[in-house]
Design a protein around this motif. Structure first.
Motif, PDB file in Angstrom:
ATOM      1  N   GLU A 330     -12.562  15.188  44.021  1.00  0.00           N
ATOM      2  CA  GLU A 330     -12.020  15.085  42.661  1.00  0.00           C
ATOM      3  C   GLU A 330     -11.877  16.454  42.008  1.00  0.00           C
ATOM      4  O   GLU A 330     -11.071  16.626  41.091  1.00  0.00           O
ATOM      5  CB  GLU A 330     -12.941  14.219  41.787  1.00  0.00           C
ATOM      6  N   ASP A 331     -12.640  17.435  42.476  1.00  0.00           N
ATOM      7  CA  ASP A 331     -12.596  18.770  41.888  1.00  0.00           C
ATOM      8  C   ASP A 331     -11.537  19.670  42.518  1.00  0.00           C
ATOM      9  O   ASP A 331     -11.375  20.809  42.120  1.00  0.00           O
ATOM     10  CB  ASP A 331     -13.964  19.448  42.021  1.00  0.00           C
ATOM     11  N   ARG A 361      -8.121  14.598  42.311  1.00  0.00           N
ATOM     12  CA  ARG A 361      -8.276  13.277  41.697  1.00  0.00           C
ATOM     13  C   ARG A 361      -7.041  12.414  41.951  1.00  0.00           C
ATOM     14  O   ARG A 361      -7.153  11.221  42.279  1.00  0.00           O
ATOM     15  CB  ARG A 361      -8.529  13.434  40.192  1.00  0.00           C
ATOM     16  N   ASN A 365      -6.232   8.765  44.441  1.00  0.00           N
ATOM     17  CA  ASN A 365      -5.666   7.577  43.792  1.00  0.00           C
ATOM     18  C   ASN A 365      -4.303   7.176  44.357  1.00  0.00           C
ATOM     19  O   ASN A 365      -3.703   6.196  43.899  1.00  0.00           O
ATOM     20  CB  ASN A 365      -5.538   7.801  42.283  1.00  0.00           C
TER      21      ASN A 365
END
Length: 476
Positions: A330-331, A361, A365
């Motif tokens: 996510e980073d 991120r 998704n």
């Protein structure tokens, strides 16, 4: 591929040094000035140029936060500047009054080292601006300096060719002849080297000199086994003295500049030459990689600073063999995603992902619908491959997250610590999280709810090294 995207020609004399922060570029010159530029468009800051030095400015460097800039000069001073308004914070005079040739911040911003023409090295307290300790080499001028990434030691290079290794107490650990005709520059890679010893922390060090050579060393240090400097290899390519060298932020590339007017970019893993850049018309005196984006700055006696941009394929070439996966996807930045695509043999998608601003991120998704409808990837096979790779990534991150030792988790964020500090309650926390806790809440301990005796936060280097070792072991 590397392309020249901008040339700065504001200095009136030789450019001696250039340095990046996350948002700024600093350059200094024989013309006695330091100039600051925005990385967004390379326009000069309103308070630039910075003027104080009465003679040539030899070196400039940013503190790790980027809020402070240090510069040093023939006038015998090291000056600290506020980068936000250009005001001088401190003027630190070399005790001997000798010309100062190099200055460097420690990784935790506690210290500034200044090295002078008479061979003296001074360790300054970067908060109080007071002299802490002083040392000197036997022969020659100090012309280069670099801190190890863990901050436990630093290396200086002299005009007589000696590499000298110092503890942060200014105790000399080692000295040896590295370049027969004199050292011109040295730099540590930020990435540790695997050595198999549990308590041993190893880093690559590059040095270059008047002998036209670039040498790679492995520096190891532990409290049990002590210190060792091992010669590893010599990089070829330049036909004249090499005046500057610098590692890329991810440790996968090394750049060098020479009297032969060329800049060479190496893949540090294979030691192959990736690029030779020949835009400068006189000696190349300095080179530096930006920390967060694929930019390279090179400065020269032709009074210019050239800004070069790498395409993602170059990053793939330099990092595919030893790409370091960040634990928390996510980073990831957009550049991290580009690197990951290249490592998965999906480099043809880099442009599409960049155009759609896919960071870590967003990557996690992605669905088959978004790949088809939003990213317009028409090939069913290609979409299936991307989804398969993303699912492998999700599984790996989930597995790693479940295995993280409790002592590596910040009590506030419940995430793996990247910059652990010890608070006055004796517990370790992520630095940014604890700073926010203290500033926004009562000065109480997150663990005990008792009043903190002090707001001082001390870097937990031992824990940080342990986390890095764990990451290195579990990310293979």
């Amino acid at each position: 591929m590397v392309k020249l995207i901008h040339t700065l020609a504001d200095h009136g004399d030789d450019v001696n040094c250039c340095a990046f922060s996350s948002s700024l570029l600093a350059t200094c010159s024989l013309d006695k000035t330091i100039r600051l530029y925005f990385l967004s468009d390379f326009t000069e800051l309103p308070h630039s140029p910075l003027k104080f030095h009465t003679y040539a400015v030899h070196c400039c460097c940013f503190s790790p936060s980027g809020h402070i800039l240090a510069s040093c000069s023939t006038d015998g001073t090291t000056v600290l500047w506020n980068t936000q308004n250009g005001q001088t914070l401190a003027v630190m005079e070399q005790p001997s009054g000798s010309p100062v040739r190099v200055c460097r911040f420690s990784p935790d911003s506690t210290w500034v080292v200044s090295g002078a023409a008479d061979g003296t090295a001074v360790l300054w307290n970067a908060q109080s601006y007071k002299l802490h300790r002083c040392g000197s080499v036997k022969d020659g001028s100090l012309v280069s300096c670099a801190f190890s990434p863990d901050g436990n030691l630093f290396v200086t290079g002299s005009s007589c060719g000696d590499l000298t290794v110092w503890e942060d107490t200014m105790r000399c650990l080692h000295s040896e002849k590295a370049h027969d005709l004199g050292i011109t520059c040295c730099d540590f890679s930020s990435q540790p080297v695997s050595d198999g010893e549990q308590d041993l922390q190893c880093f690559r060090l590059a040095s270059c000199g008047q002998d036209c050579q670039i040498k790679i060393w492995v520096v190891s240090f532990s409290h049990i086994l002590g210190f060792e400097l091992k010669y590893k290899s010599t990089l070829s390519g330049h036909s004249a003295p090499v005046l500057a060298c610098a590692f890329s932020h991810n440790g996968q590339m090394l750049v060098s500049g020479s009297v032969d007017k060329s800049v060479i970019v190496y893949d540090i893993n294979t030691e192959n030459i990736l690029h030779v850049l020949t835009q400068h018309t006189r000696y190349v005196t300095t080179c530096a990689f930006a920390p967060n984006i694929l930019l390279l700055a090179t400065g020269s006696m032709d009074k210019t600073v050239n800004i070069w941009q790498f395409d993602p394929e170059t990053l793939c070439q330099a990092s595919s063999t030893e790409y370091q996966l960040k634990l928390f996807t996510e980073d990831w930045s957009e550049d991290d995603v580009s690197t990951w695509l290249c490592a998965q043999d999906l480099k043809d998608l880099v442009g599409i992902f960049k155009m759609n601003n896919i960071d870590g991120r967003e990557l996690l998704n992605l669905t088959k619908e978004s790949l088809a409808d939003d990213l317009k990837i028409d090939s069913l096979g290609l979409r299936s491959k991307v989804l398969r790779k993303i699912e492998e990534l999700r599984t790996k991150v989930k597995t790693l997250s479940s295995e993280i030792p409790d002592e590596f988790i910040c009590p506030i964020t419940r995430e793996l610590m990247q910059d652990p500090v010890i608070a006055s309650d004796g517990y370790s926390y992520e630095k940014e999280a604890m700073e926010n806790w203290i500033s926004k809440k009562k000065r109480t301990s997150p663990m005990t709810n008792l009043l903190l005796p002090s707001a001082v936060l001390t870097p937990n280097r031992t824990l940080k090294m342990a986390i890095n070792r764990w990451l290195e072991t579990h990310q293979k």
